[in-house]
Design an enzyme around this catalytic site. Structure first.
Site, PDB file in Angstrom:
ATOM      1  N   ARG A 154      82.801 -17.897 -24.851  1.00  0.00           N
ATOM      2  CA  ARG A 154      83.745 -17.241 -23.929  1.00  0.00           C
ATOM      3  C   ARG A 154      83.378 -15.774 -23.668  1.00  0.00           C
ATOM      4  O   ARG A 154      83.640 -15.250 -22.595  1.00  0.00           O
ATOM      5  CB  ARG A 154      85.154 -17.312 -24.504  1.00  0.00           C
ATOM      6  CG  ARG A 154      85.676 -18.741 -24.682  1.00  0.00           C
ATOM      7  CD  ARG A 154      86.718 -19.041 -23.631  1.00  0.00           C
ATOM      8  NE  ARG A 154      87.366 -20.308 -23.879  1.00  0.00           N
ATOM      9  CZ  ARG A 154      88.646 -20.421 -24.204  1.00  0.00           C
ATOM     10  NH1 ARG A 154      89.396 -19.350 -24.336  1.00  0.00           N
ATOM     11  NH2 ARG A 154      89.180 -21.616 -24.379  1.00  0.00           N
TER      12      ARG A 154
ATOM     13  N   ASP B 287     102.804 -14.005 -17.866  1.00  0.00           N
ATOM     14  CA  ASP B 287     101.673 -14.411 -18.702  1.00  0.00           C
ATOM     15  C   ASP B 287     100.965 -13.130 -19.122  1.00  0.00           C
ATOM     16  O   ASP B 287     101.111 -12.090 -18.474  1.00  0.00           O
ATOM     17  CB  ASP B 287     100.707 -15.320 -17.926  1.00  0.00           C
ATOM     18  CG  ASP B 287      99.816 -16.155 -18.845  1.00  0.00           C
ATOM     19  OD1 ASP B 287     100.084 -17.370 -18.993  1.00  0.00           O
ATOM     20  OD2 ASP B 287      98.857 -15.588 -19.421  1.00  0.00           O
TER      21      ASP B 287
HETATM   22  C1  LIG Z   1      97.685 -23.585 -22.406  1.00  0.00           C
HETATM   23  S1  LIG Z   1      98.430 -22.433 -21.305  1.00  0.00           S
HETATM   24  C2  LIG Z   1     100.013 -23.189 -21.046  1.00  0.00           C
HETATM   25  C3  LIG Z   1     100.454 -23.064 -19.614  1.00  0.00           C
HETATM   26  C4  LIG Z   1     101.789 -23.714 -19.289  1.00  0.00           C
HETATM   27  N1  LIG Z   1     102.868 -23.112 -20.028  1.00  0.00           N
HETATM   28  C5  LIG Z   1     101.753 -25.188 -19.540  1.00  0.00           C
HETATM   29  O1  LIG Z   1     102.342 -25.668 -20.504  1.00  0.00           O
HETATM   30  O2  LIG Z   1     101.105 -25.916 -18.762  1.00  0.00           O
HETATM   31  C6  LIG Z   1      98.827 -21.070 -22.407  1.00  0.00           C
HETATM   32  C7  LIG Z   1      99.096 -19.761 -21.674  1.00  0.00           C
HETATM   33  O3  LIG Z   1      99.649 -18.821 -22.594  1.00  0.00           O
HETATM   34  C8  LIG Z   1      99.173 -17.533 -22.277  1.00  0.00           C
HETATM   35  N2  LIG Z   1      99.308 -16.638 -23.439  1.00  0.00           N
HETATM   36  C9  LIG Z   1      98.564 -16.617 -24.572  1.00  0.00           C
HETATM   37  N3  LIG Z   1      98.981 -15.648 -25.386  1.00  0.00           N
HETATM   38  C10 LIG Z   1     100.022 -15.035 -24.770  1.00  0.00           C
HETATM   39  C11 LIG Z   1     100.880 -13.953 -25.113  1.00  0.00           C
HETATM   40  N4  LIG Z   1     100.740 -13.277 -26.265  1.00  0.00           N
HETATM   41  N5  LIG Z   1     101.845 -13.592 -24.226  1.00  0.00           N
HETATM   42  C12 LIG Z   1     101.983 -14.259 -23.053  1.00  0.00           C
HETATM   43  N6  LIG Z   1     101.199 -15.281 -22.674  1.00  0.00           N
HETATM   44  C13 LIG Z   1     100.231 -15.671 -23.516  1.00  0.00           C
HETATM   45  C14 LIG Z   1      97.744 -17.789 -21.857  1.00  0.00           C
HETATM   46  O4  LIG Z   1      97.221 -16.736 -21.070  1.00  0.00           O
HETATM   47  C15 LIG Z   1      97.848 -19.107 -21.096  1.00  0.00           C
HETATM   48  O5  LIG Z   1      97.958 -18.915 -19.715  1.00  0.00           O
END
Ligand SMILES: C[S@@+](CC[C@H](N)C(=O)[O-])C[C@H]1O[C@@H](n2cnc3c(N)ncnc32)[C@H](O)[C@@H]1O
Length: 282
Positions: A42, A144
């Site tokens: 990454r 996000d």
């Molecule tokens: C696997 S995706 C899930 C997306 C959506 N909620 C779903 O279930 O389809 C996880 C998301 O969490 C976000 N994320 C990770 N750490 C985070 C944080 N500390 N605060 C806010 N968002 C975060 C990532 O950028 C990513 O877009």
């Protein structure tokens, strides 16, 4: 003994441990020791972009406090997998809730890890269908940590293969054809959602409740239990007494049983609804 494959950039165990600590401290993301190769893959593009030779040099850039690079570093390490109407039963439950509360004035929804936008737009479509209107009395805030995905989400443009899965009726009603051949959400749907950057582990969210629903799906899996608990403690007072918290299919809130109780199908309600404090700023 197998010789390790030659790598473009020098990346040792100490570099990996420093990266694990940085992303944990900044985003709460707890990378397991098994993610060594994933981290290399990454971040290699960042080293290439900066014309650096080793991860040690890259860490020096981060440790100097370069904010833009810290943002790109974080964006590289988040996992953004999502789709429209993922875990479809959640949207049926939400639709029923919105219909049952249609007399309640504006209904407020928070999508707290909105990734590239498919999830908050699924909330918006659900609201339009529940009220049979492109302007339902529903406000959505979608947040996000990753600034790349927020830009994709704001544009609301998606590949035809992804959108076609929603069926002809939804495509016709909620999308327009974009010059690129992709589909874009109609303006009314885009206007229903405010997108902004929010780090779930930041000390101040600057977000105003109370919410009818908080969607926090498939992000808690990246956090350890103490981090999850701190976030859940802050969600509870932001929910209306009858509001619902939606989590991902592989997530559970057993460790927060004094805060939330399972209503069914990974949807939770407040364990002690009387204690929720409305209109708080957290
Ligand atoms: C696997 S995706 C899930 C997306 C959506 N909620 C779903 O279930 O389809 C996880 C998301 O969490 C976000 N994320 C990770 N750490 C985070 C944080 N500390 N605060 C806010 N968002 C975060 C990532 O950028 C990513 O877009």
């Amino acid at each position: 003994m197998l010789t390790p494959p030659t790598r473009e950039f020098d990346f040792n165990q100490q570099d990996f441990e420093k990266i694990r600590k940085l992303i944990y401290d900044y985003a709460g993301i707890a990378l397991s020791p098994a993610k060594h190769d994933m981290v290399y893959g990454r971040l290699a593009k960042r080293l290439r972009a900066l014309n650096l030779k080793t991860f040690g040099d890259y860490l020096k850039v981060l440790e100097r406090g370069d904010h833009r690079e810290m943002e790109l570093f974080t964006n590289s390490l988040t996992t953004n997998l999502t789709s429209f109407f993922r875990e479809a039963h959640h949207f049926e439950i939400l639709g029923d809730y919105l219909k049952a509360n249609r007399q309640a004035g504006t209904l407020n929804l928070w999508c707290s890890a909105s990734s590239t936008g498919e999830e908050p737009y699924s909330l918006a479509i659900t609201a339009c269908e529940a009220f049979d209107s492109l302007r339902p009395p529903v406000k959505i805030i979608a947040t996000d940590l990753d600034t790349n995905v927020l830009e994709v989400a704001k544009a609301g443009i998606y590949a035809a293969e992804e959108v076609d899965k929603l069926g002809a009726t939804r495509v016709k009603r909620f999308f327009t054809k974009h010059p690129t051949g992709k589909y874009q959400l109609v303006q009314e749907l885009r206007d229903m959602i405010v997108f902004r950057k929010l780090n779930l582990i930041a000390p101040d969210w600057m977000i105003r409740g109370p919410f009818d629903a908080i969607f926090c799906r498939n992000v808690m899996i990246y956090f350890d239990k103490p981090t999850q608990l701190k976030i859940l403690q802050r969600f509870a007072p932001l929910l209306k007494p009858e509001g619902l918290l939606y989590v991902g299919h592989s997530e559970n809130l057993y460790h927060a049983a004094d805060l939330f109780k399972l209503r069914g199908k990974t949807v939770y309600e407040l364990a002690r609804p009387g204690l929720s404090t409305p209109a708080v700023l957290r």
